[in-house]
Design an enzyme around this catalytic site. Structure first.
Site: not given
Length: 213
Positions: A83, A192, A194
Site C-alpha cells: 500500500c 493489501h 493481508e
C-alpha cells in the site's frame, strides 16, 4: 527446507499485526521491529503503510528506514512494500498540492486517482504480466484495495543489460494505475494482500517461497 525469517518494519504506520500474522501463515518466522541491524539482516523485509504519504515518509526517516531499504536492495536482499509502503518507493508523492520526497527506488510521482469515486475501496481484478512470480496461480483473482493515491504511470527505463521489471496494472473508474511491481529483489503491491483472503495468502506464500530459493 529452512524457514525464512522476515522483519515487518515498525515505523508507526500500517496494519502491523495483521501483516505479521499473514506473513507467518505464509510460512515465515516474523519479527516486528524498527531495529536497523535486525531489519538489514533478515531474509526478507516487509514495509507496510497506511495513511498520508508525508507522514509515512517522516516515520520511515525517523528510523532510517529509507537507508535500510537502500542497503538491502544494493545487496540483492528482498523487500516487499504494501500500500503506502509501495508508494514511498517512488521518487515522490503529491498530496493536497504538497510534494514529498520518497525513497526514489523508482522514478515517478504518486498522485491522486482521477475517478468519480475516490477512495478506491474494495475488491478489484489486476492485469498481471507474463512471467509473474508474485501472482502465480492467482492471476485472475481479485484483491482488496483501499487508497486515494497511486502511481499512475511507469517511468523506469531499463537497458538491454538489465531485466525489465514486471508491472501489474489495475483500473478504477477509468483510471489505470500500478497495482504491483516485481523488480529483482524489490516487490510491492498497492493492494493489501493481508486483507485479500485466499488470493492474498497465496501471493504472500509466493513471495516467501522466493526467500528460500
Amino acid at each position: 527446507m529452512t524457514v525464512p525469517d522476515v522483519v515487518v518494519l515498525d515505523y508507526g504506520s500500517g496494519n502491523l499485526r495483521s501483516v505479521v500474522r499473514a506473513v507467518e501463515r505464509a510460512g515465515a518466522t516474523v519479527t516486528l521491529t524498527s531495529d536497523f541491524d535486525t531489519a538489514l539482516a533478515a531474509d526478507g523485509l516487509v514495509v507496510p503503510g497506511v495513511g498520508a504519504y508525508a507522514a509515512c515518509m517522516a516515520g520511515l526517516r525517523e528510523i532510517k528506514g529509507e537507508r535500510i531499504i537502500g542497503r538491502r536492495l544494493s545487496g540483492g536482499r528482498p523487500v516487499l512494500g504494501i500500500c503506502v509502503g509501495m508508494q514511498i518507493l517512488f521518487a515522490g508523492g503529491v498530496e493536497h498540492g504538497v510534494e514529498t520526497d520518497g525513497c526514489d527506488e523508482w522514478p515517478g510521482l504518486v498522485t491522486r486517482l482521477e475517478a468519480d469515486v475516490v477512495p478506491h475501496m474494495g475488491w478489484n481484478t489486476v492485469e498481471a504480466p507474463e512471467g509473474t512470480q508474485l501472482f502465480a496461480g492467482v492471476e485472475d483473482e481479485r484483491f482488496y484495495f483501499v487508497h486515494s493515491y497511486a502511481a499512475r504511470s511507469w517511468d523506469l527505463v531499463t537497458n538491454e543489460r538489465t531485466a525489465a521489471p514486471l508491472v501489474t496494472w489495475a483500473e478504477h473508474g477509468g483510471d489505470r494505475f500500478v497495482a504491483a511491481v516485481e523488480n529483482g529483489p524489490l516487490s510491492a503491491t498497492q493492494f493489501h494482500p493481508e486483507k485479500s483472503g485466499d488470493a492474498g495468502a497465496a501471493l504472500l506464500r509466493n513471495w516467501v517461497a522466493t526467500l528460500s530459493a
